[in-house]
Write an enzyme that holds these catalytic residues in place. Structure first.
Site, short mmCIF file in Angstrom:
data_model
loop_
_atom_site.label_atom_id
_atom_site.label_comp_id
_atom_site.label_asym_id
_atom_site.label_seq_id
_atom_site.Cartn_x
_atom_site.Cartn_y
_atom_site.Cartn_z
N GLU A 131 -40.56 8.94 -41.69
CA GLU A 131 -40.06 8.85 -43.07
C GLU A 131 -38.71 8.15 -43.15
O GLU A 131 -38.44 7.40 -44.09
CB GLU A 131 -39.95 10.26 -43.66
CG GLU A 131 -39.61 10.33 -45.13
CD GLU A 131 -40.66 9.64 -45.98
OE1 GLU A 131 -40.43 8.48 -46.34
OE2 GLU A 131 -41.70 10.25 -46.30
N GLY A 189 -17.32 0.01 -44.59
CA GLY A 189 -18.33 0.48 -43.64
C GLY A 189 -19.76 0.32 -44.16
O GLY A 189 -20.69 0.83 -43.56
N LYS A 207 -38.69 -3.12 -43.05
CA LYS A 207 -39.15 -2.00 -43.88
C LYS A 207 -40.38 -2.41 -44.69
O LYS A 207 -41.34 -1.66 -44.82
CB LYS A 207 -38.00 -1.55 -44.80
CG LYS A 207 -36.83 -0.97 -44.01
CD LYS A 207 -35.57 -0.86 -44.86
CE LYS A 207 -34.41 -0.32 -44.04
NZ LYS A 207 -33.11 -0.49 -44.74
#
Lengths: 438, 438
Positions: A131, A189, A207
């Protein structure tokens, strides 16, 4: 209460350390919900001496993830090292060969050899849950693999890279350049020192490749994704998009066409009043269009140690809740042995609306020539606007939004325009994507 | 391949008929994905002679759902009759007593006696799945029950009634009155002939009660929900909201407070640039805020035969994929025997921002009096605007938006204003809800 589920965690970076902490702090609640305790019996990382803010003294330490996968007394191998090859790949294979369940957040590994791993898992009756590999905390794998069982998916698309969405959002809200927003993202970041993998769309492509196989039941084909990054999106594009009622997002899109599967990652104009257009900053969103359910959109955090750890924890809990060997959820939605060959739709055949921005010299006849080139290629226009670029230059901007047409027609029209002598800059072409229901 | 999963369907209305059709059309795909065929062996409905557009001749017919639950040769009892009592209740209990798995779309039944049914299911090792009971096709039950395992939820809220959202959207987009939009919704089949249950918030309350128990691990308390419908929302409210950067949605909201669980259903102002504000028409949306995952928002079809059938099918497929008796997913997220007593937070203690619209006589000192009443009750204001109501009247409108304050303070301030002599109409008070992340 049943025996404890014994897990081994390979990789103790941000996600791994979060997971160790959470499994300790929530041990009682998890045991109650899952019907048995979840116990970390082994961990593996490169540097044993590093302080990770969690107590690992009671847990068996392995310097080698592969050795842990081969020998540790565990039911579930949790892979959080990352990387498409090397130790991640070897240790996951070793774990599956032993019949261990595997939980991983590794999109690169799955994009490269997910079908092979699925075959191994299914042969052994092991679960392979991932997941966290797509859109962080958003439960899109579960939605496609479980909730949508029986549906025929027509399109899946989404904002799956927080770095790009942060940069595009800041460009729009603050009127800053791509370069300035990238620097800001690096400072906060949100972007790596070498941001190429994010901003050129490769991360989104990994993805998307996973979502495509789940959505369409085809082999994984991460290398056959059309790719365009966001580095050439200018503040002018964003402002013109806003004026025309659109926002620009880096989308990964996969859809079924008559000639095959279209997979593409590129900057995309979405209508301003669509729900996905409102998804700003590092937030991710994934939409799935299917024939029985209709349209489903899920929005949430796409990255971060905690959100990712939450998805990993959900995967572990699913295993804890089922008796050993009792679950038959196919790893990739359909049994790996039944996945269809991947047939790639040609990008030239892509159909949709287009935004085209031209910088042209301020001459008589240019506007008419542009309009003629479009008509010559059978492209009908939703709007065409000409603007001065400011008093200090003699160039103008022409912005076109087309009705649905093909990639081939647009490329031919743009080539024809480039063959003229009036262009004062490289034409910008951005595809438009329209959500079906909202 | 394993033995077929045998299902019996009680109720052959829109959803039931869709389900029968889909199970027939997709039989091969479902068998492949689930590892075994899914076969309808029994059905039950009131009128055997009605043409439902599907062939039922090979399936055993029962005039009584209870008899089917008691005697049919089935593994799963699918309840699609609806209603909190009577045949739906009796047949589900009969099925669970026999140890059958149950799939239901019945929110009213679960809101009334979900804990009792969960206890029965868990004692027998049966699964009780009900994804379709809340927000139709949106997999929010799965998200709360499975994906978020280990998370502590702080707030769950959503647009869970398509009728109300359709009416509010039309009022805003078309500038029409509540009554006109309700009539339109009835004409289009989006609202019942007697729309009370939808527009007064009862339907949303049933769904919210189920989400609350999943989110907070407490007993179901559908009767302890604060309820306000949308029938007194005027076009003036919607326009004032828009001017101030808000949209009005009927939300169900449940959150954990220091003194208990707050459950409420009422018209709510949400910031215009939040993602949920963009959810228009009959579409539903549910947001969940939790400590590890962060914020998750799911948007999709909340009703309709196909979307509901898709959710029911997903529930059936989950059962088909697990070996009999092998799953231990607690029905209500936590084992039913461990659910905590429900402690209701007092509505007076509710904290948040408020929108207050006053119609006042055009007199000197009124504006100052209103501001003083607010200050007297410790309410600080985000904005206060006074407007003429048009030339033909001598009344004015004062619109206030407060910073975070309490329900008690607002009620006291409004009571104080009502005790004056300058009000020309009933004050309107609408609570503001702010999404945390997006």
């Amino acid at each position: 209460m049943a025996d404890a589920l014994k897990i081994g965690i390979a990789g103790l970076g941000t996600v791994g350390s979060s997971l160790v902490r959470i499994l300790g702090e929530r041990a009682n609640e998890l045991a109650r919900t899952c019907g048995r305790p979840i116990t970390i019996t082994a961990v593996s990382a490169r540097d044993k001496s590093r302080d990770r803010g969690v107590d690992l003294s009671a847990i068996q330490w392995f310097d080698s993830a592969v050795e842990m996968a081969n020998t540790a007394d565990i039911d579930v191998f949790v892979e959080l090292m990352g990387g498409a090859e090397g130790a991640a790949d070897q240790s996951v294979r070793a774990a599956l060969s032993r019949g261990l369940h595997v939980v991983t957040a590794n999109k690169a590994l799955l994009a490269r050899c997910g079908v092979e791993l699925a075959v191994m898992a299914e042969e052994k009756g092991a679960l392979l849950n991932y997941e966290a590999a797509v859109a962080g905390g958003i439960p899109v794998i579960k939605a496609l693999r479980e909730s949508l069982t029986g549906n025929t998916v027509s399109r899946v698309y989404g904002i799956m890279n927080g770095t790009c969405n942060y940069i595009l959002t800041r460009m729009e809200k603050e009127g800053l350049s791509f370069e300035a927003c990238l620097k800001e993202a690096q400072h906060l970041g949100y972007a790596e020192a070498d941001p190429t993998f994010d901003i050129e769309g490769n991360d989104t492509a990994h993805k998307l490749a996973i979502l495509t196989t789940l959505a369409f039941g085809t082999q994984i084909a991460a290398d056959e994704i059309y790719l365009e990054g966001i580095s050439n999106i200018s503040i002018e594009d964003i402002q013109a998009a806003a004026d025309l009622g659109y926002r620009i997002k880096l989308l990964g899109v996969a859809l079924r066409t008559d000639t095959g599967i279209e997979q593409r990652v590129h900057p995309t104009m979405v209508p301003h009043d669509s729900v996905i257009a409102q998804v700003d900053g590092v937030t991710n969103a994934v939409a799935i269009e299917s024939d029985i359910l209709g349209e489903l959109l899920m929005v949430g955090p796409g990255a971060g140690g905690n959100a990712t750890a939450s998805a990993v924890l959900g995967d572990i809990a699913d295993i804890a809740k089922s008796r050993p060997g009792a679950q038959r959820v196919p790893v990739l939605g359909n049994p790996a042995s039944t996945l269809a060959p991947y047939t790639q739709a040609q990008m030239q055949s892509h159909e949709g609306g287009y935004f085209i921005r031209l910088t042209v010299l301020d001459r008589a006849g240019v506007f008419a020539d542009v309009a003629t080139r479009m008509a010559d290629n059978g492209i009908s226009l939703e709007s065409i606007v000409q603007r001065a670029k400011g008093s200090e230059t003699d160039s103008k901007t022409i912005i076109l939004v087309t009705h649905a047409t093909t990639e081939q027609s647009v490329r031919q029209a743009v080539d024809a325009i480039k063959s003229g002598t009036y262009l004062a800059g490289e034409p910008q072409v951005i595809r438009i994507e329209r959500p079906k229901a909202f």
